[in-house]
Design a protein around this motif. Structure first.
Motif, PDB file in Angstrom:
ATOM      1  N   THR A 229     -23.836  -7.745 -27.478  1.00  0.00           N
ATOM      2  CA  THR A 229     -24.342  -8.516 -26.327  1.00  0.00           C
ATOM      3  C   THR A 229     -24.034  -7.762 -25.026  1.00  0.00           C
ATOM      4  OG1 THR A 229     -22.283  -9.760 -26.238  1.00  0.00           O
ATOM      5  CG2 THR A 229     -24.122 -10.791 -27.412  1.00  0.00           C
ATOM      6  N   GLN A 230     -23.047  -6.851 -25.099  1.00  0.00           N
ATOM      7  CA  GLN A 230     -22.660  -6.089 -23.905  1.00  0.00           C
ATOM      8  C   GLN A 230     -23.375  -4.740 -23.837  1.00  0.00           C
ATOM      9  OE1 GLN A 230     -20.782  -7.753 -21.831  1.00  0.00           O
ATOM     10  NE2 GLN A 230     -20.827  -9.355 -23.409  1.00  0.00           N
TER      11      GLN A 230
ATOM     12  N   THR B 193     -21.492  -7.332 -34.037  1.00  0.00           N
ATOM     13  CA  THR B 193     -20.280  -6.776 -33.451  1.00  0.00           C
ATOM     14  C   THR B 193     -19.789  -5.659 -34.358  1.00  0.00           C
ATOM     15  OG1 THR B 193     -19.697  -8.838 -32.401  1.00  0.00           O
ATOM     16  CG2 THR B 193     -17.939  -7.271 -32.718  1.00  0.00           C
TER      17      THR B 193
ATOM     18  N   ASN C 288     -19.177  -5.481 -29.065  1.00  0.00           N
ATOM     19  CA  ASN C 288     -20.067  -6.636 -29.212  1.00  0.00           C
ATOM     20  C   ASN C 288     -21.396  -6.264 -28.552  1.00  0.00           C
ATOM     21  OD1 ASN C 288     -21.404  -9.070 -28.938  1.00  0.00           O
ATOM     22  ND2 ASN C 288     -19.512 -10.254 -28.589  1.00  0.00           N
TER      23      ASN C 288
HETATM   24  C1  LIG Z   1     -20.135 -11.449 -28.745  1.00  0.00           C
HETATM   25  O1  LIG Z   1     -20.373 -11.878 -27.399  1.00  0.00           O
HETATM   26  C2  LIG Z   1     -21.059 -13.100 -27.296  1.00  0.00           C
HETATM   27  C3  LIG Z   1     -21.336 -13.368 -25.834  1.00  0.00           C
HETATM   28  O2  LIG Z   1     -20.297 -12.922 -25.037  1.00  0.00           O
HETATM   29  C4  LIG Z   1     -20.202 -14.214 -27.930  1.00  0.00           C
HETATM   30  O3  LIG Z   1     -20.904 -15.433 -27.866  1.00  0.00           O
HETATM   31  C5  LIG Z   1     -19.933 -13.838 -29.379  1.00  0.00           C
HETATM   32  O4  LIG Z   1     -19.087 -14.792 -29.967  1.00  0.00           O
HETATM   33  C6  LIG Z   1     -19.311 -12.465 -29.484  1.00  0.00           C
HETATM   34  N1  LIG Z   1     -19.176 -12.102 -30.896  1.00  0.00           N
HETATM   35  C7  LIG Z   1     -17.998 -11.811 -31.453  1.00  0.00           C
HETATM   36  C8  LIG Z   1     -18.029 -11.527 -32.906  1.00  0.00           C
HETATM   37  O5  LIG Z   1     -16.998 -11.783 -30.799  1.00  0.00           O
END
Ligand SMILES: *[C@@H]1O[C@H](CO)[C@@H](O)[C@H](O)[C@H]1NC(C)=O
Ligand SMILES: *[C@@H]1O[C@H](CO)[C@@H](O)[C@H](O)[C@H]1NC(C)=O
Ligand SMILES: *[C@@H]1O[C@H](CO)[C@@H](O)[C@H](O)[C@H]1NC(C)=O
Ligand SMILES: *[C@@H]1O[C@H](CO)[C@@H](O)[C@H](O)[C@H]1NC(C)=O
Ligand SMILES: *[C@@H]1O[C@H](CO)[C@@H](O)[C@H](O)[C@H]1NC(C)=O
Ligand SMILES: *[C@@H]1O[C@H](CO)[C@@H](O)[C@H](O)[C@H]1NC(C)=O
Ligand SMILES: *[C@@H]1O[C@H](CO)[C@@H](O)[C@H](O)[C@H]1NC(C)=O
Length: 861
Positions: free
Chosen positions: A125-126, A118, A123
């Protein structure tokens, strides 16, 4: 019990390895372009390997970082295994962004470094984005770094590409976020590569299954694996100047294996394999087979729907192995033989000399470019009777090739289960071997039981088929074996009818080699031209008829595809290709006489079956040595009767009138003159084949004196003049053919060539005569010549004119050079030869003579 034993190492002797202090030395290659860009950083910094990275903020490579379209950000957390430089900073893009690197012309590695994390409020993942080079090549598309991360505990990774920079002398690297998403990058590395190391030039072929593949300079490669087989990880600074990391193979090797201990020997690099090809550490460690295993095997997950370049690095350092034919092995990739006989000493000319061999394979698409395990296997080539039963590999590189649209993009892997250990597969899967090994062990036990059952079934079946065969039937297979294939299956089997898969061409269209059953079964796919004058109705009628023709000596029609105007026939694939390419104009080993005779007998039986066994007489119309194919057990099968003419059913008509079709040199003169086709036209052509087999020469050689040009005419001419001894028999058959056998054989061939069809024998007679010739051959081997001659005298003497013996053997005689020239004269057939490209091309780099000696070994026993 055997299967539970630990790995047995194949150690003939144990050597003590002396550790030498490795002093820092200059690498053999010095990069002309070498750029390290630490994205998202405004300062210069040094990484754990003491390499100096430049920050990209206001860098000359990224003039637009001043604008608002991108942000330089810090990762919010750090895994202990992740290096600070270049991973802890990233540049995040909300819109399209381009880095521009001025570089020299030539091949370059582009390495992209990613750390899913992140960054501020981004983040990853997006994050889904694409990366392209020079607006022309797609390296990544809809790419998610998180989904491609190798493991949850060590999530950072690097992706390496190899691109040829042209005259514009620049690399434009463009990041484009998907809609409502963002892109990011932690580091970019650009390193030049020696000109001919991976791209050998557009005209240099690489072995591709049975053919050749031309790797074009405008292809982009992605390195998926770089392995120091049997050794340890090699750090980038220990590479030969291109900063390639080499990994140990423990995560990928399967089953039992051994390794040869590292020997501290000096490797002798060559002009062909210069010092920068791979570091010494790659060549001084290797895997060899354990006693208990049958092969060395590795599994590598790759993206489906792409071509792959496999570079195998070899170096023979094992002290016992110093000569050719001591260790010879076969390489298969996904069960396809890519090289039948690799003999490292033969290839290099000695020990401690490294060499690498390139092969290209195709991995059929699963429909979405998903992952698939590629299985590499090396096992002893027992057919060449090597001294040792073993195989060898020192190093391996696997590259994915960009598709025709210039893309390397594949699907993201499925999300990882979050246990921190299980492997993703982007760069290096984590160790999964332990569990796999258990599978292998259990599999082996089950395998043994299955083998026993299979053996029982097979012996039962062969007993049955033995009995049916003696009752004269090879035709009782059910006709529902002919399958209807979908066009999509045909496209996936041939990479959408890609020219690389073409193994034959004809007036009807192309023949492709393809793989069905998920790549497990090789087939020959004949795609009829839409312009082919066959109508749909005839096509289907013919399939209906052909699918009922089943015979050991006919190539089986497995199925067809009729969709979207396509008319496609699917045949069984014949591993050894055509008879012709085992006779002349190729570098295949020469067939011994008995095997040639056996092949002729098989082909004659196939034709006999065509002529007589169905309701309609089927006339082949194009009998020739390229239409007699050989399967993996060298069984002859007649092919290409798909467009044969159905002859008369009986009654008064014994011929069909038709336009003359057939091949130059094989054509029945009577058919030509009268345009009337009978089964005896096939008999004539078969007679030509018989002489072709005996003399190992094409039926037509234009450069010869007039009367010798046409083989059939020449044989008849000699018969008339009583000078048959002038026919030049293949010198390689010297001392092999029993004179009695030869006499019957030539006589049979001559009868087939008679001017009038009615005077020619039926195929059943030909089969009978050839089998008799075989008996004489075998009898001559067993007993003294005298007795064998008695058999001739007593049993079978249809000779009209006595044939004078001995025939001239053209071994070292005065004619030998003419003979050579006459064969090398028409190399056209050689270049057309299809199914054995591997052996031929592997031989082409070395001296042909020695290679032939090799292959001869084959038949010695
Ligand atoms: C980033 O996104 C993922 C999935 O949505 C989540 O599990 C994760 O905790 C997030 N990381 C932070 C640091 O917010
Ligand atoms: C970083 O290194 C480059 C080249 O090595 C140099 O041109 C530049 O001035 C350096 N920048 C800083 C901030 O030191
Ligand atoms: C790191 O590299 C610099 C120059 O790039 C050199 O002066 C220094 O000695 C190197 N340090 C080590 C530990 O190798
Ligand atoms: C893009 O690639 C194609 C072939 O892949 C090539 O013909 C063309 O010249 C390239 N265009 C540019 C701008 O590099
Ligand atoms: C492996 O092969 C060697 C040499 O043939 C033999 O001496 C040894 O007993 C074999 N080991 C096993 C476990 O079969
Ligand atoms: C992008 O990749 C994700 C994850 O693999 C997938 O779910 C999605 O369908 C893909 N989108 C497109 C447009 O291909
Ligand atoms: C290779 O052949 C074996 C045995 O015939 C089969 O089990 C396996 O699935 C095949 N592998 C591939 C990739 O075709």
């Amino acid at each position: 019990m055997l299967y539970f034993a630990p790995c047995f190492f194949f150690l003939l002797q144990i050597f003590t390895t002396t550790t030498t202090t490795t002093t820092a030395r200059t690498p053999p290659y010095r990069a002309t372009d070498y750029i390290l860009l630490n994205c998202g950083s405004s300062t210069n910094s040094t990484d754990h390997s003491n390499r100096s990275w430049e920050g990209d903020e206001r860098s000359k490579y990224a003039p637009s970082t001043a604008s608002t379209s991108s942000s330089a950000l810090q990762a919010s957390s750090q895994h202990s295994s992740v290096n600070t430089v270049p991973y802890m900073t990233a540049r995040v893009f909300n819109s399209r962004f381009t880095y521009t690197f001025p570089v020299l012309m030539g091949p370059k590695f582009i390495r992209l470094y990613f750390y899913p994390n992140t960054y501020s409020n981004y983040n990853t993942t997006q994050s889904f984005f694409s990366v392209s080079v020079n607006n022309n090549f797609t390296l990544l598309n809809n790419f998610s770094a998180d989904l491609n991360s190798p493991s949850a505990s060590n999530p950072s990774f690097m992706k390496e590409y190899l691109i040829n920079v042209g005259e514009n002398q620049r690399i434009d690297l463009t990041f484009s976020p998907n809609q409502n998403s963002f892109a990011f990058i932690n580091g970019i590395e650009i390193v030049s590569v020696p000109d001919k190391l991976y791209f050998k030039g557009n005209g240099v072929p690489i072995k591709f299954i049975d053919q050749l593949y031309y790797l074009q300079d405008n292809t982009v490669l992605e390195n998926l694996y770089r392995i120091n087989v049997g050794g340890t990880n090699i750090e980038i600074q220990d590479d030969s100047g291109m900063f390639r990391a080499w990994y140990q193979d423990d995560d990928y090797i399967f089953g039992d294996y051994g390794f040869y201990p590292h020997l501290d020997v000096q490797i002798h690099y060559t002009r062909q394999t210069p010092p920068y090809s791979a570091p010494e550490k790659v060549y001084t460690t290797s895997r060899t087979m354990a006693n208990t295993s049958k092969s060395l095997e590795w599994h590598f997950p790759v993206d489906s729907g792409f071509y792959y370049l496999h570079r195998f690095h070899f170096c023979e350092i094992q002290l016992e192995i110093t000569k050719s034919n001591q260790r010879v092995f076969t390489i298969t990739i996904d069960n396809q033989t890519v090289d039948a006989e690799v003999d490292v000493i033969f290839l290099t000319g000695g020990t401690k000399i490294p060499i690498y061999e390139d092969y290209i394979t195709w991995v059929p698409d699963d429909g979405r470019h998903g992952k698939k395990d590629l299985c590499l296997s090396l096992f002893p080539a027992r057919e060449s009777h090597p001294l040792y039963d073993n195989a060898l590999l020192n190093g391996l590189e696997i590259f994915k090739l960009s598709d025709p649209s210039g893309s390397l993009a594949a699907a993201n892997p499925e999300p990882l289960p979050d246990d921190g250990e299980s492997g993703g597969m982007a760069i290096r899967p984590v160790n999964e071997k332990r569990s796999r090994k258990h599978l292998v062990i259990i599999g082996s036990v089950i395998g043994v039981i299955a083998l026993i059952i299979a053996a029982i079934i097979i012996s039962f079946l062969s007993f049955r088929s033995g009995t049916t065969r003696t009752s004269g039937s090879g035709s009782s297979l059910p006709s529902n074996l002919c399958k209807h294939f979908l066009l999509d299956e045909m496209k996936s089997a041939t990479d959408n009818f890609n020219d690389n898969f073409v193994i034959g061409k004809g007036g009807f269209g192309n023949v492709y080699k393809g793989y069905i059953n998920n790549g497990a079964t090789a087939v020959a796919i004949k795609r009829l031209n839409s312009s082919s004058n066959q109508g749909v109705h005839e096509f289907l009628t013919e399939i209906n008829m052909l699918s009922k023709l089943r015979h050991l000596h006919l190539v089986s029609l497995l199925g067809y595809c009729h969709e979207n105007g396509e008319m496609i026939l699917v045949y069984e694939y014949m591993a050894h290709g055509t008879l012709q390419e085992h006779l002349y104009n190729s570098e295949n080993s020469l067939l011994p006489w008995k095997q040639r005779l056996q092949i002729c007998i098989g082909a004659a039986k196939g034709l006999h079956y065509l002529h007589t066994s169905s309701k309609h007489t089927i006339i082949h119309r194009d009998v020739k040595s390229t239409n007699i194919l050989l399967d993996e057990r060298w069984v002859a099968k007649v092919s290409d009767f798909g467009l044969s003419r159905v002859g008369p059913t009986g009654g008064l008509h014994t011929h069909v009138s038709t336009l003359v079709k057939g091949s130059f040199g094989y054509l029945d003169p009577e058919y030509y003159r009268r345009q009337q086709l009978t089964v005896k036209s096939d008999v004539f052509s078969f007679g030509v084949v018989l002489f072709e087999v005996l003399c190992a020469r094409p039926p037509i050689i234009l450069s010869l004196p007039k009367e010798e040009v046409n083989l059939a005419e020449w044989a008849k001419h000699c018969l008339k003049k009583g000078t048959l001894e002038q026919i030049i028999i293949d010198p390689s058959l010297k001392d092999e053919i029993a004179p009695e056998c030869l006499s019957i054989y030539i006589e049979t061939a001559l009868m087939c060539l008679r001017d009038r069809g009615t005077e020619r024998p039926a195929m059943s007679d030909v089969v009978w005569s050839l089998e008799f010739a075989m008996q004489l051959q075998e009898a001559a081997k067993k007993i003294d010549g005298d007795v064998a001659m008695d058999i001739v005298g007593g049993g079978f003497s249809p000779l009209e004119k006595p044939i004078s013996f001995p025939l001239l053997w053209n071994g070292g005689g005065p004619n030998s050079t003419d003979h050579e020239e006459m064969f090398s004269g028409s190399s056209e057939a050689a270049s057309r030869s299809k199914c054995s490209g591997f052996l031929s091309s592997s031989a082409s780099s070395s001296s042909g003579g020695a290679r032939i000696f090799f292959h001869r070994g084959h038949y010695k026993t």
